[in-house]
Design a protein around this motif. Structure first.
Motif, PDB file in Angstrom:
ATOM      1  N   ALA A   1      -5.677  -2.292  -1.066  1.00 57.87           N
ATOM      2  CA  ALA A   1      -4.632  -2.762  -1.976  1.00 57.87           C
ATOM      3  C   ALA A   1      -3.486  -3.408  -1.211  1.00 57.87           C
ATOM      4  O   ALA A   1      -2.919  -4.419  -1.654  1.00 57.87           O
ATOM      5  CB  ALA A   1      -4.119  -1.597  -2.815  1.00 57.87           C
ATOM      6  N   LEU A   2      -3.124  -2.855  -0.058  1.00 56.61           N
ATOM      7  CA  LEU A   2      -2.050  -3.432   0.751  1.00 56.61           C
ATOM      8  C   LEU A   2      -2.466  -4.779   1.323  1.00 56.61           C
ATOM      9  O   LEU A   2      -1.657  -5.718   1.377  1.00 56.61           O
ATOM     10  CB  LEU A   2      -1.673  -2.466   1.873  1.00 56.61           C
ATOM     11  CG  LEU A   2      -0.935  -1.203   1.435  1.00 56.61           C
ATOM     12  CD1 LEU A   2      -0.845  -0.209   2.595  1.00 56.61           C
ATOM     13  CD2 LEU A   2       0.464  -1.520   0.910  1.00 56.61           C
ATOM     14  N   ALA A   3      -3.726  -4.898   1.745  1.00 60.90           N
ATOM     15  CA  ALA A   3      -4.214  -6.186   2.239  1.00 60.90           C
ATOM     16  C   ALA A   3      -4.157  -7.246   1.140  1.00 60.90           C
ATOM     17  O   ALA A   3      -3.780  -8.396   1.382  1.00 60.90           O
ATOM     18  CB  ALA A   3      -5.632  -6.044   2.776  1.00 60.90           C
ATOM     19  N   ALA A   4      -4.504  -6.850  -0.084  1.00 60.74           N
ATOM     20  CA  ALA A   4      -4.421  -7.782  -1.206  1.00 60.74           C
ATOM     21  C   ALA A   4      -2.983  -8.178  -1.470  1.00 60.74           C
ATOM     22  O   ALA A   4      -2.686  -9.353  -1.734  1.00 60.74           O
ATOM     23  CB  ALA A   4      -5.044  -7.154  -2.450  1.00 60.74           C
ATOM     24  N   ARG A   5      -2.072  -7.214  -1.398  1.00 55.95           N
ATOM     25  CA  ARG A   5      -0.648  -7.504  -1.592  1.00 55.95           C
ATOM     26  C   ARG A   5      -0.128  -8.476  -0.531  1.00 55.95           C
ATOM     27  O   ARG A   5       0.727  -9.333  -0.793  1.00 55.95           O
ATOM     28  CB  ARG A   5       0.137  -6.181  -1.558  1.00 55.95           C
ATOM     29  CG  ARG A   5       1.593  -6.260  -1.137  1.00 55.95           C
ATOM     30  CD  ARG A   5       2.473  -6.978  -2.142  1.00 55.95           C
ATOM     31  NE  ARG A   5       3.847  -7.005  -1.705  1.00 55.95           N
ATOM     32  CZ  ARG A   5       4.388  -7.956  -0.942  1.00 55.95           C
ATOM     33  NH1 ARG A   5       3.652  -8.973  -0.521  1.00 55.95           N
ATOM     34  NH2 ARG A   5       5.668  -7.904  -0.594  1.00 55.95           N
ATOM     35  N   LEU A   6      -0.663  -8.395   0.675  1.00 57.15           N
ATOM     36  CA  LEU A   6      -0.198  -9.228   1.787  1.00 57.15           C
ATOM     37  C   LEU A   6      -0.880 -10.587   1.857  1.00 57.15           C
ATOM     38  O   LEU A   6      -0.619 -11.364   2.769  1.00 57.15           O
ATOM     39  CB  LEU A   6      -0.405  -8.481   3.101  1.00 57.15           C
ATOM     40  CG  LEU A   6       0.511  -7.277   3.315  1.00 57.15           C
ATOM     41  CD1 LEU A   6      -0.002  -6.411   4.453  1.00 57.15           C
ATOM     42  CD2 LEU A   6       1.943  -7.734   3.591  1.00 57.15           C
TER      43      LEU A   6
END
Length: 221
Positions: A69-74
């Motif tokens: 999820a953090l990779a998608a946010r970034l």
């Protein structure tokens, strides 16, 4: 104990308590807790409110679902995914260092808490997160080569507040730093002041650097 076994023993925070912790997470905190989310739910929208630097820091403490999820946010590109995977792992890393463009470096600098070999306020020793951030920035050329090399030369000097294995690792990945001979010298350093734990970590760095392609075949490891 392997890195995976060590992480499995850390407390896990999920849901809203995870979000609250993510907002206040510091580099050293990532070694004491695992943050995770359940699949589904409105996490994409909630993470949009988290600054990019804090998302990178969160990746260092993230479980698999939050890491994705953090990779998608970034940005959900190759660099974002590689950074999150690397920060979630050990030092020295098991994954290749990814190249960083100018947009990523300012996001990583607050995690590094200084330059290679610099002590930090929370007990002098940089955390795993800070060491990984320093390594990424050194490989990207964010530090002057002479600064990186001098830090590596002084890594085990008498009177240093800590043995700066991070400085040795940064010199090995810094383009233009003639670190191979320096590493050989450090591997042969048997002074009593070093202690076996310190010497063992230097040998670990040598083996890592050779596996990762930063050293030639004739380099001692």
């Amino acid at each position: 104990m392997s890195f995976e076994a060590w992480r499995a023993r850390l407390p896990r925070l999920t849901g809203i308590s995870m979000l609250a912790r993510l907002a206040t997470l510091r580099p050293r905190d990532a070694d004491y807790v695992v943050l995770e989310i359940d699949p589904g739910g409105p996490w994409t929208a909630l993470l949009e409110a988290v600054p990019a630097t804090q998302c990178l820091l969160g990746a260092a403490a993230a479980g698999p679902n939050l890491e994705r999820a953090l990779a998608a946010r970034l940005g959900d590109d190759a660099t974002a995914r590689a950074l999150c995977e690397l920060l979630a792992g050990p030092f020295p890393p098991v994954r290749p260092l990814c190249p960083l463009d100018d947009g990523w470096r300012p996001r990583l600098r607050p995690l590094a808490l200084g330059r290679p070999g610099d002590p930090v306020d929370h007990g002098l020793f940089p955390s795993r997160t800070s060491k990984l951030a320093r390594l990424l920035l050194a490989a990207a050329g964010d530090y002057p080569t002479d600064v990186v090399l001098q830090a590596a030369r002084d890594a085990y000097a008498r009177g240093r507040p800590y043995h700066a294995h991070d400085a040795i690792a940064c010199a090995l990945v810094c383009a233009g730093a003639p670190a191979r001979a320096l590493l050989r010298e450090r591997l042969r350093d048997t002074r009593a002041q070093r202690g076996w734990r310190s010497r063992k970590q230097t040998h670990t760095l040598g083996r890592w650097a050779q596996r990762a392609g930063y050293l030639s075949e004739e380099t001692d490891s």
